[in-house]
Design a protein around this motif. Structure first.
Motif, short mmCIF file in Angstrom:
data_model
loop_
_atom_site.label_atom_id
_atom_site.label_comp_id
_atom_site.label_asym_id
_atom_site.label_seq_id
_atom_site.Cartn_x
_atom_site.Cartn_y
_atom_site.Cartn_z
N TYR A 164 9.73 -1.37 4.08
CA TYR A 164 9.16 -2.52 4.75
C TYR A 164 7.76 -2.83 4.22
O TYR A 164 7.02 -1.93 3.82
CB TYR A 164 9.06 -2.27 6.26
CG TYR A 164 10.40 -2.00 6.93
CD1 TYR A 164 11.48 -2.86 6.75
CD2 TYR A 164 10.57 -0.90 7.76
CE1 TYR A 164 12.68 -2.63 7.37
CE2 TYR A 164 11.78 -0.65 8.39
CZ TYR A 164 12.83 -1.52 8.19
OH TYR A 164 14.03 -1.28 8.80
N GLN A 165 7.40 -4.10 4.28
CA GLN A 165 6.04 -4.55 4.01
C GLN A 165 5.45 -5.06 5.31
O GLN A 165 6.10 -5.81 6.05
CB GLN A 165 6.01 -5.67 2.97
CG GLN A 165 4.61 -6.21 2.69
CD GLN A 165 4.62 -7.46 1.86
OE1 GLN A 165 5.67 -8.07 1.65
NE2 GLN A 165 3.46 -7.86 1.39
N VAL A 166 4.23 -4.65 5.63
CA VAL A 166 3.58 -5.05 6.87
C VAL A 166 2.39 -5.96 6.55
O VAL A 166 1.59 -5.66 5.67
CB VAL A 166 3.09 -3.81 7.66
CG1 VAL A 166 2.41 -4.24 8.96
CG2 VAL A 166 4.25 -2.87 7.95
N THR A 167 2.31 -7.07 7.28
CA THR A 167 1.19 -8.00 7.14
C THR A 167 0.63 -8.32 8.51
O THR A 167 1.26 -8.07 9.54
CB THR A 167 1.63 -9.31 6.45
OG1 THR A 167 2.66 -9.94 7.25
CG2 THR A 167 2.17 -9.04 5.06
N PHE A 168 -0.57 -8.91 8.51
CA PHE A 168 -1.20 -9.37 9.74
C PHE A 168 -1.43 -10.88 9.67
O PHE A 168 -1.84 -11.42 8.63
CB PHE A 168 -2.57 -8.70 9.94
CG PHE A 168 -2.52 -7.21 10.19
CD1 PHE A 168 -1.36 -6.59 10.61
CD2 PHE A 168 -3.64 -6.43 9.98
CE1 PHE A 168 -1.32 -5.22 10.84
CE2 PHE A 168 -3.61 -5.06 10.20
CZ PHE A 168 -2.45 -4.46 10.62
N SER B 276 -1.00 -11.30 15.14
CA SER B 276 0.37 -10.84 14.97
C SER B 276 0.46 -9.80 13.85
O SER B 276 -0.37 -9.76 12.94
CB SER B 276 1.30 -12.02 14.63
OG SER B 276 0.89 -12.66 13.42
N VAL B 277 1.46 -8.97 13.98
CA VAL B 277 1.83 -8.01 12.95
C VAL B 277 3.24 -8.36 12.52
O VAL B 277 4.14 -8.47 13.37
CB VAL B 277 1.77 -6.57 13.47
CG1 VAL B 277 2.18 -5.58 12.38
CG2 VAL B 277 0.37 -6.25 14.01
N GLU B 278 3.44 -8.56 11.23
CA GLU B 278 4.76 -8.91 10.72
C GLU B 278 5.32 -7.77 9.87
O GLU B 278 4.58 -7.13 9.11
CB GLU B 278 4.71 -10.18 9.84
CG GLU B 278 4.15 -11.40 10.55
CD GLU B 278 2.64 -11.51 10.46
OE1 GLU B 278 2.04 -12.25 11.27
OE2 GLU B 278 2.05 -10.85 9.58
N VAL B 279 6.61 -7.54 10.00
CA VAL B 279 7.29 -6.53 9.19
C VAL B 279 8.39 -7.25 8.41
O VAL B 279 9.25 -7.93 9.00
CB VAL B 279 7.89 -5.41 10.07
CG1 VAL B 279 8.52 -4.33 9.19
CG2 VAL B 279 6.81 -4.80 10.96
N VAL C 202 7.41 0.65 12.75
CA VAL C 202 6.57 0.66 11.55
C VAL C 202 5.39 -0.29 11.73
O VAL C 202 4.24 0.05 11.41
CB VAL C 202 7.39 0.28 10.31
CG1 VAL C 202 6.48 0.03 9.11
CG2 VAL C 202 8.41 1.36 9.99
N GLY C 203 5.64 -1.47 12.28
CA GLY C 203 4.56 -2.41 12.52
C GLY C 203 3.56 -1.89 13.53
O GLY C 203 2.34 -2.04 13.35
N PHE C 204 4.05 -1.27 14.59
CA PHE C 204 3.16 -0.76 15.64
C PHE C 204 2.28 0.36 15.11
O PHE C 204 1.06 0.39 15.34
CB PHE C 204 3.99 -0.27 16.82
CG PHE C 204 3.17 0.22 17.98
CD1 PHE C 204 2.45 -0.66 18.77
CD2 PHE C 204 3.12 1.57 18.28
CE1 PHE C 204 1.68 -0.21 19.84
CE2 PHE C 204 2.36 2.04 19.35
CZ PHE C 204 1.63 1.14 20.12
#
Length: 226
Positions: free
Chosen positions: A86-90, A132-135, A169-171
């Motif tokens: 996964y890739q995580v963005t804000f 927001s946090v995006e996965v 994963v995002g959390f």
């Protein structure tokens, strides 16, 4: 007796006047204007209501929180995060995240994240308060969460997942970043086994109010563009 809020009065009754049953019901009525929402979080309460109900404001006792230094991550989740699925963005897709959180759940009928609620938090995002946090997986949004940053506190609202462990994963990524930024605590509102597995615990409402008084007006070192 439950307090009904007046349209142009953004004050809330004292937290200790909240009902014991249902736990934490503090007030009803009002609206979702940014001024009222910000006043609510500063006071220690939050909106929650089902479609067809009046707007309800809550301040449960005890309050579930997560101190960033107490984050617990299972070995299996660490392994998944190292694997790089996964890739995580804000703050890249706030509207899409809140829509995902409002989607149907297998364990519940309807949603409390109504269209007016979504619109209200999108306005807070545009003001730089809600984040927001995006996965992502292969370019598709598969999980995420959103909440409010106020001072050195983060008020978590909701999360969703469309792939295994995506919201987890995002959390974890968010909590680890908040720890780096010096945040004092994350408000989780109500207890769940999911949050408790990460180290969330319940504290007295009075202790939560003390944390608000101590940390709300401290500028944070957060950089959501990073």
């Amino acid at each position: 007796m439950l307090t009904w809020l007046k349209r142009d009065d953004f004050s809330f009754p004292p937290l200790e006047t909240a009902l014991r049953e249902p736990n934490g019901l503090l007030a009803a009525g009002g609206d979702l204007r940014p001024e009222r929402l910000l006043a609510a979080y500063r006071h220690g309460c939050f909106p929650w209501y089902q479609e067809g109900q009046p707007l309800l404001w809550w301040s449960p006792d005890p309050r579930t929180v997560l101190f960033p230094d107490e984050l617990h991550v299972s070995r299996s989740l660490r392994k998944r995060m190292r694997h790089g699925d996964y890739q995580v963005t804000f703050d890249k897709a706030f509207a899409e995240v809140i829509q995902g959180c409002a989607g149907p759940r297998s364990y519940a009928d309807g949603t409390w994240i109504t269209t007016p609620m979504q619109d209200a938090y999108i306005r807070l995002h545009e003001m730089g308060v809600a984040h927001s946090v995006e996965v992502w997986q292969q370019g598709q949004l598969v999980g995420g969460l959103y909440g409010l940053e106020m001072g050195e506190l983060f008020f978590g609202e909701s999360m969703f997942s469309r792939a295994t462990d995506a919201s987890k994963v995002g959390f974890v990524t968010l909590v680890e970043r908040l720890r780096e930024w010096g945040f004092a605590l994350i408000d989780c509102q109500m207890p769940t086994r999911h949050l408790e597995s990460f180290g969330a615990r319940s504290i007295p409402r009075a202790a939560f109010a003390d944390a608000l008084a101590t940390h709300l007006d401290h500028p944070s070192a957060a950089d959501w563009r990073a």
